[in-house]
Write a protein that holds these residues in place. Structure first.
Motif, short mmCIF file in Angstrom:
data_model
loop_
_atom_site.label_atom_id
_atom_site.label_comp_id
_atom_site.label_asym_id
_atom_site.label_seq_id
_atom_site.Cartn_x
_atom_site.Cartn_y
_atom_site.Cartn_z
N ALA A 1 0.83 -1.21 0.00
CA ALA A 1 0.00 0.00 0.00
C ALA A 1 0.87 1.26 0.00
N LYS A 2 1.92 1.27 0.80
CA LYS A 2 2.80 2.43 0.85
C LYS A 2 3.47 2.66 -0.50
N LEU A 3 3.90 1.58 -1.13
CA LEU A 3 4.56 1.71 -2.43
C LEU A 3 3.60 2.27 -3.47
N LEU A 4 2.35 1.81 -3.46
CA LEU A 4 1.39 2.29 -4.44
C LEU A 4 0.97 3.73 -4.17
N LYS A 5 0.96 4.12 -2.91
CA LYS A 5 0.67 5.53 -2.60
C LYS A 5 1.81 6.43 -3.08
N THR A 6 3.03 5.90 -3.03
CA THR A 6 4.19 6.66 -3.48
C THR A 6 4.29 6.68 -5.00
N HIS A 7 3.84 5.58 -5.65
CA HIS A 7 3.93 5.45 -7.10
C HIS A 7 2.58 5.06 -7.70
N PRO A 8 1.57 5.89 -7.57
CA PRO A 8 0.24 5.53 -8.07
C PRO A 8 0.17 5.40 -9.59
N GLU A 9 1.20 5.86 -10.28
CA GLU A 9 1.20 5.81 -11.74
C GLU A 9 1.14 4.37 -12.27
N TYR A 10 1.58 3.41 -11.47
CA TYR A 10 1.51 2.01 -11.90
C TYR A 10 0.07 1.55 -12.09
N LEU A 11 -0.84 2.13 -11.34
CA LEU A 11 -2.22 1.65 -11.33
C LEU A 11 -2.93 1.82 -12.67
N ASP A 12 -2.57 2.86 -13.42
CA ASP A 12 -3.28 3.15 -14.67
C ASP A 12 -3.21 1.97 -15.64
N ALA A 13 -2.01 1.44 -15.85
CA ALA A 13 -1.86 0.32 -16.78
C ALA A 13 -2.41 -0.98 -16.19
N TRP A 14 -2.18 -1.19 -14.90
CA TRP A 14 -2.64 -2.42 -14.28
C TRP A 14 -4.16 -2.56 -14.33
N LEU A 15 -4.87 -1.45 -14.17
CA LEU A 15 -6.32 -1.50 -14.02
C LEU A 15 -7.07 -1.09 -15.28
#
Length: 308
Positions: A273-287
């Protein structure tokens, strides 16, 4: 009337089957072998799945047990097939088709023996140099969890490099690294299993050994990491399947997140969760194209779950 009843019965059966299939997808059953990189990626996946409304479960199991559990329909997803280092574990299941490799989620990894830099500079740069210095190593090599050191044990069993009389010390990733830290501080010699991504590569002054290609593969056990599922899972649970076939990690990201676990003491889900809050840009492609369990916007739901 007979045709109507038959159609109604068939419709009821199909509805029940569809409901059961959906219910089976509500819980996503995963496992990892106790390695920090795989604990992290499983924690990341768990965090995203929770945001989508699923119930993720994760167990720590030896690699052979993970594969047998997938075949037995007790596990769904494994994010940690290191190719080629795990080829000996996976070959039979690939040949039978019982486990499917569905996505490469990491490239640039490596996995083989390493020594502290002072040992390397003293002349131990290759697997063949170990036996020449057996007394300094106490004829011991350090691995991780039992069930995850089969290649190392195979080297001993085959007397490869003259290491037939050596002992493999199995404990855990944390236990092995604690021993490396102790030996490095005292400048005692040690050979151990090392890999990247991992904070050990910056925490310790270490060097990877050449010569292990026949066991760990070329380029210091250079590897790609893949996502695997039990046979038929992507068809049964296509929304989760779309997510896990789009989740791709990288070395800097994983090394950073593993530091949250090893150095800050966070559990894998909190680290994810901490990593994704720091790097939310990964979520766009994943989702991209992924919905919540109930059909809502997946990206919005996960961002809200993370407080973004």
């Amino acid at each position: 009337m007979k045709m109507t009843l038959r159609s109604a019965t068939m419709a009821s059966v199909l509805a029940v089957c569809a409901h059961q299939a959906a219910a089976n997808c509500d819980t996503v059953r995963m496992a990892e072998p106790g390695w920090t990189d795989l604990a992290l990626t499983t924690g990341i996946a768990s965090t995203v799945l929770e945001g989508l409304g699923y119930t993720p479960e994760s167990d720590v199991l030896g690699i052979p047990v993970i594969y047998e559990s997938m075949v037995g329909n007790d596990l769904d997803v494994f994010l940690g097939y290191w190719d080629p280092a795990m080829e000996t574990y996976y070959q039979a299941y690939r040949d039978s088709g019982d486990i499917e490799t569905v996505h490469q989620n990491l490239e640039g990894a490596k996995f083989t023996f390493a020594v502290p830099k002072f040992v390397y500079e003293a002349g131990v740069s290759d697997f063949s140099h170990l036996v020449e210095n057996a007394d300094k190593f106490n004829s011991q090599m350090y691995g991780i969890e039992p069930g995850s050191n089969d290649i190392m044990l195979n080297i001993v069993a085959k007397d490869a490099f003259g290491l037939g009389g050596w002992k493999v010390i199995e404990s855990s990733e944390q236990g092995m690294l604690a021993q490396v830290k102790k030996n490095q501080r005292k400048e005692d010699w040690i050979v151990f299993l090392a890999w990247a991504p991992h904070p050990m590569n910056t925490q310790f002054e270490l060097e990877y050994l050449t010569g292990g290609d026949d066991f760990y593969g070329p380029n210091f056990g250079g590897a790609t990491v893949h996502t695997q599922v039990r046979k038929g899972y992507l068809e049964e649970c296509p929304n989760v399947g779309k997510l896990i076939t789009q989740m791709t990690f990288d070395i800097p990201m994983e090394s950073e997140g593993m530091g949250y676990i090893l150095e800050e003491g966070l559990d894998p889900n909190d680290a994810g969760a901490k990593l994704l809050k720091t790097h939310p840009e990964y979520l766009d492609a994943w989702l991209d194209g992924v919905t919540t369990k109930d059909g809502g916007d997946g990206l919005d739901a996960v961002r809200a779950h993370l407080g973004l």
